[in-house]
Design an enzyme around this catalytic site. Structure first.
Site, PDB file in Angstrom:
ATOM      1  N   ARG A 147      -8.996   0.303   3.635  1.00 28.44           N
ATOM      2  CA  ARG A 147      -8.078   1.258   2.990  1.00 28.44           C
ATOM      3  C   ARG A 147      -6.755   0.578   2.643  1.00 28.44           C
ATOM      4  NH1 ARG A 147      -6.266   5.543   6.486  1.00 28.44           N
ATOM      5  NH2 ARG A 147      -4.882   5.798   4.701  1.00 28.44           N
TER       6      ARG A 147
ATOM      7  N   ASP B 141       4.037   0.233  12.088  1.00 24.52           N
ATOM      8  CA  ASP B 141       2.821  -0.305  11.458  1.00 24.52           C
ATOM      9  C   ASP B 141       2.575  -1.768  11.801  1.00 24.52           C
ATOM     10  OD1 ASP B 141       3.140   1.625   8.374  1.00 24.52           O
ATOM     11  OD2 ASP B 141       2.513   2.160  10.401  1.00 24.52           O
TER      12      ASP B 141
ATOM     13  N   CYS C  27      -4.918   7.938   9.103  1.00 24.73           N
ATOM     14  CA  CYS C  27      -5.120   7.337  10.421  1.00 24.73           C
ATOM     15  C   CYS C  27      -4.892   8.375  11.518  1.00 24.73           C
ATOM     16  CB  CYS C  27      -4.148   6.190  10.627  1.00 24.73           C
ATOM     17  SG  CYS C  27      -4.510   4.809   9.544  1.00 24.73           S
TER      18      CYS C  27
ATOM     19  N   ARG D 222       0.303  14.906  12.995  1.00 22.36           N
ATOM     20  CA  ARG D 222       1.046  14.401  11.820  1.00 22.36           C
ATOM     21  C   ARG D 222       1.526  15.616  11.031  1.00 22.36           C
ATOM     22  NH1 ARG D 222      -1.691   8.988   9.466  1.00 22.36           N
ATOM     23  NH2 ARG D 222       0.440   8.738   8.636  1.00 22.36           N
TER      24      ARG D 222
ATOM     25  N   LYS E  50       0.852  -1.209   0.000  1.00 20.92           N
ATOM     26  CA  LYS E  50       0.000   0.000   0.000  1.00 20.92           C
ATOM     27  C   LYS E  50       0.880   1.249   0.000  1.00 20.92           C
ATOM     28  CE  LYS E  50      -1.687   1.903   4.005  1.00 20.92           C
ATOM     29  NZ  LYS E  50      -1.453   3.349   4.171  1.00 20.92           N
ATOM     30  N   ASN E  51       1.894   1.276   0.888  1.00 22.23           N
ATOM     31  CA  ASN E  51       2.651   2.523   1.060  1.00 22.23           C
ATOM     32  C   ASN E  51       3.618   2.799  -0.076  1.00 22.23           C
ATOM     33  OD1 ASN E  51       1.163   3.031   3.293  1.00 22.23           O
ATOM     34  ND2 ASN E  51       2.688   2.308   4.754  1.00 22.23           N
TER      35      ASN E  51
HETATM   36  C1  EPZ Z   1       4.228   6.709   6.598  1.00 20.50           C
HETATM   37  O1  EPZ Z   1       3.530   7.801   7.164  1.00 20.50           O
HETATM   38  C2  EPZ Z   1       3.222   5.588   6.486  1.00 20.50           C
HETATM   39  N1  EPZ Z   1       2.121   6.012   5.630  1.00 20.50           N
HETATM   40  C3  EPZ Z   1       2.674   5.233   7.868  1.00 20.50           C
HETATM   41  O2  EPZ Z   1       1.864   4.065   7.704  1.00 20.50           O
HETATM   42  C4  EPZ Z   1       3.839   4.860   8.792  1.00 20.50           C
HETATM   43  O3  EPZ Z   1       3.341   4.672  10.097  1.00 20.50           O
HETATM   44  C5  EPZ Z   1       4.899   5.965   8.793  1.00 20.50           C
HETATM   45  O4  EPZ Z   1       5.309   6.275   7.449  1.00 20.50           O
HETATM   46  C6  EPZ Z   1       6.145   5.552   9.575  1.00 20.50           C
HETATM   47  O5  EPZ Z   1       6.706   4.394   8.983  1.00 20.50           O
HETATM   48  C7  EPZ Z   1       2.316   5.998   4.289  1.00 20.50           C
HETATM   49  O6  EPZ Z   1       3.387   5.655   3.810  1.00 20.50           O
HETATM   50  C8  EPZ Z   1       1.156   6.428   3.448  1.00 20.50           C
HETATM   51  P1  EPZ Z   1       6.569   9.835   8.660  1.00 20.50           P
HETATM   52  P2  EPZ Z   1       4.205   9.268   7.157  1.00 20.50           P
HETATM   53  O7  EPZ Z   1       6.610  11.102   7.921  1.00 20.50           O
HETATM   54  O8  EPZ Z   1       5.051   9.421   5.953  1.00 20.50           O
HETATM   55  C9  EPZ Z   1       7.262  12.997  12.109  1.00 20.50           C
HETATM   56  C10 EPZ Z   1      -0.025   2.732   7.695  1.00 20.50           C
HETATM   57  O9  EPZ Z   1      -0.562   2.130   8.630  1.00 20.50           O
HETATM   58  N2  EPZ Z   1       7.196  13.995  11.031  1.00 20.50           N
HETATM   59  O10 EPZ Z   1       7.626   8.801   8.411  1.00 20.50           O
HETATM   60  O11 EPZ Z   1       3.143  10.241   7.445  1.00 20.50           O
HETATM   61  C11 EPZ Z   1       5.927  12.348  12.370  1.00 20.50           C
HETATM   62  O12 EPZ Z   1       5.179  13.120  13.286  1.00 20.50           O
HETATM   63  C12 EPZ Z   1       0.453   4.143   7.899  1.00 20.50           C
HETATM   64  O13 EPZ Z   1       0.226   2.237   6.561  1.00 20.50           O
HETATM   65  C13 EPZ Z   1       7.511  15.316  11.316  1.00 20.50           C
HETATM   66  O14 EPZ Z   1       7.830  15.670  12.456  1.00 20.50           O
HETATM   67  O15 EPZ Z   1       5.148   9.137   8.439  1.00 20.50           O
HETATM   68  C14 EPZ Z   1       6.336  11.024  12.952  1.00 20.50           C
HETATM   69  O16 EPZ Z   1       6.623  11.161  14.324  1.00 20.50           O
HETATM   70  C15 EPZ Z   1       0.064   4.706   9.255  1.00 20.50           C
HETATM   71  N3  EPZ Z   1       7.464  16.234  10.317  1.00 20.50           N
HETATM   72  C16 EPZ Z   1       7.637  10.692  12.224  1.00 20.50           C
HETATM   73  O17 EPZ Z   1       8.097  11.917  11.676  1.00 20.50           O
HETATM   74  C17 EPZ Z   1       7.130  15.885   9.023  1.00 20.50           C
HETATM   75  O18 EPZ Z   1       7.119  16.775   8.149  1.00 20.50           O
HETATM   76  C18 EPZ Z   1       7.497   9.692  11.094  1.00 20.50           C
HETATM   77  O19 EPZ Z   1       6.489  10.151  10.218  1.00 20.50           O
HETATM   78  C19 EPZ Z   1       6.826  14.547   8.752  1.00 20.50           C
HETATM   79  C20 EPZ Z   1       6.864  13.617   9.767  1.00 20.50           C
END
Ligand code: EPZ
Length: 420
Positions: A398, A306, A117, A122, A22-23
């Site tokens: 989803r 995840d 989610c 976020r 998915k991702n």
């Molecule tokens: C991706 O989300 C995945 N979603 C999430 O999977 C997954 O949990 C996450 O990566 C971590 O592996 C998709 O790929 C669509 P991040 P993403 O940016 O990209 C902080 C699922 O179940 N952060 O890696 O949104 C954030 O708050 C979903 O498939 C900032 O501070 O996650 C978090 O603590 C749920 N500033 C950490 O980084 C930013 O600009 C990681 O978030 C961006 C993120």
């Protein structure tokens, strides 16, 4: 409103074929906007996020032909519109990849502030930092994010936080920029490598994806005219590995990449399970109550957030007290209240949760609070004694293709029932 009705306990036995990730899919689809041509994408997971994304791309001018539920041909030669429909893009998190792609292709983009989610805050500050480093002006107001730039110029970007989304968006925005871009402290997840492989197949020049330093040499144009197959889903494969452990079953997980699952395999061996690696499939068996353990979620190659709810189910029936420290998301323990309704003894304390293992769960009506929590509650219903009704299936649909059918083929007594 549908629900899943599950009778337990069942030991899951048999084979399951893993779908495309998915991702990766929700990043590869918007990445097609960078291509002035036609390409074919295979092994797409048949999930609502993919179908929603295809609708969004069509509103932007893409023409899509479906050859099956998992294979499309997409023509992105005539991309006229740079404003994605706000009502659709605010439905899920990955819609923000349209920003990077449209910025790269047209120099302008507008999307609704992403949904997805409910895992706590976020933020998207690292995405904005990347776009601004390449010369774009970004505005976040009135529920939408808009970005524009005259000419994207390659630059060095240092990510303050390891972010999957921001790393992918920085790649998307820099593929057609003038000059070279480096992304330091980049995320290394398998789906990031898959997006880079897809773009390179279409004519991009991206090196180092999968390491924490990625280098992108901007090219003039992506021509496409290629076919690409989405990588198998690491998280779906891990979900079924943990289902085998929780149910004391024996599952052969086919069409997966075992090295993407090294961390889960190590944790499974630690709690007393068995794993056999066959190269493109993995067999997981468990014939006793799991040992207690500790897990801290981390960016890849650490333990994936995840797969945190799914191992939470294993810990709820383990021998002793286990601990999970959720270091990525500020609110990813909502599912524990649902497991406690089933007789678990879990105490969430901020970003940590304490699991006092009980002998057995009992069936109950429970509610999916997010995509992965939903999958975890299916596993809980399968191992619990009695009947479980699981609601809020839209979360699960989803991100998991035909999940109840896959579990039913492993022996689970599970039916989707329409409430009305
Ligand atoms: C991706 O989300 C995945 N979603 C999430 O999977 C997954 O949990 C996450 O990566 C971590 O592996 C998709 O790929 C669509 P991040 P993403 O940016 O990209 C902080 C699922 O179940 N952060 O890696 O949104 C954030 O708050 C979903 O498939 C900032 O501070 O996650 C978090 O603590 C749920 N500033 C950490 O980084 C930013 O600009 C990681 O978030 C961006 C993120």
């Amino acid at each position: 409103m549908d629900k899943l009705v599950i009778q337990g306990p069942t030991k899951l036995k048999g084979e399951v074929v893993i779908s495309g990730a998915k991702n990766a899919a929700v990043a590869i689809l918007p990445a097609t906007l960078l291509i002035n041509g036609v390409c074919r994408i295979e092994n797409l997971p048949n999930i609502s996020d993919v179908r929603t994304y295809c609708k969004i791309l069509e509103t932007l001018g893409a023409k899509i032909k479906w050859f099956s539920d998992n294979e499309i041909e997409i023509d992105t030669r005539d991309i006229g519109c740079t404003q994605a429909p706000l009502d659709m893009t605010s439905k899920f998190r990955a819609s923000y990849y349209i920003l990077g792609s449209l910025l790269g292709r047209c120099g302008a983009a507008e999307v609704g502030i992403p949904g997805g989610c409910n895992l706590g805050a976020r933020p998207i500050d690292q995405h904005i930092k990347a776009f601004e480093a390449l010369g774009a002006k970004v505005d976040v107001s009135q529920g939408k994010i808009s970005a524009k730039v005259k000419k994207l110029l390659g630059n060095s970007i240092y990510m303050d936080v390891v972010s999957v989304g921001a790393t992918i968006n920085a790649i998307l925005a820099s593929v057609l920029a003038e000059g070279t871009t480096t992304i330091d402290n980049a995320a290394k997840e398998p789906h990031i490598v898959d997006v880079a492989n897809f773009l390179n197949t279409m004519g991009a020049d991206i090196r180092g994806a999968g390491t924490d330093l990625i280098k992108i040499n901007g090219v003039k144009e992506l021509r496409g005219n290629c076919t690409y197959s989405v990588v198998p889903d690491q998280i779906e494969a891990g979900t079924f590995m943990l289902a085998a452990i929780a149910s004391r079953g024996d599952i052969l997980i086919k069409n997966c990449i075992p090295e993407h699952l090294d961390c889960i395999t190590a944790k499974i061996l630690e709690i007393g399970g068995n794993v056999e690696d066959y190269g493109d499939s993995i067999r997981v068996t468990m014939n006793k109550r799991p040992n207690k353990a500790t897990v801290k979620t981390l960016p890849y190659p650490g333990y994936p957030t995840d797969l945190q709810p799914q191992i939470g189910v294993v810990f709820s029936i383990a021998d002793g007290t286990s601990i999970i420290n959720e270091s990525i998301w500020e609110s990813r323990f909502q599912y524990t209240a649902e497991l406690n309704k089933m007789g678990a003894k879990i105490t969430p304390q901020g970003k940590t949760a304490i699991f006092e293992g009980v002998k057995e769960l009992t069936g109950a009506p429970v509610y999916a609070t997010d995509l992965r929590a939903g999958a975890a509650l299916i596993i809980a219903g399968i191992i619990a004694d009695g009947e479980t009704q699981l609601y809020n299936l839209e979360h699960i649909d989803r991100g998991y293709e035909n999940i109840e059918e896959k579990f039913r083929n492993l022996g689970a007594k599970i039916q989707r029932v329409s409430e009305n």
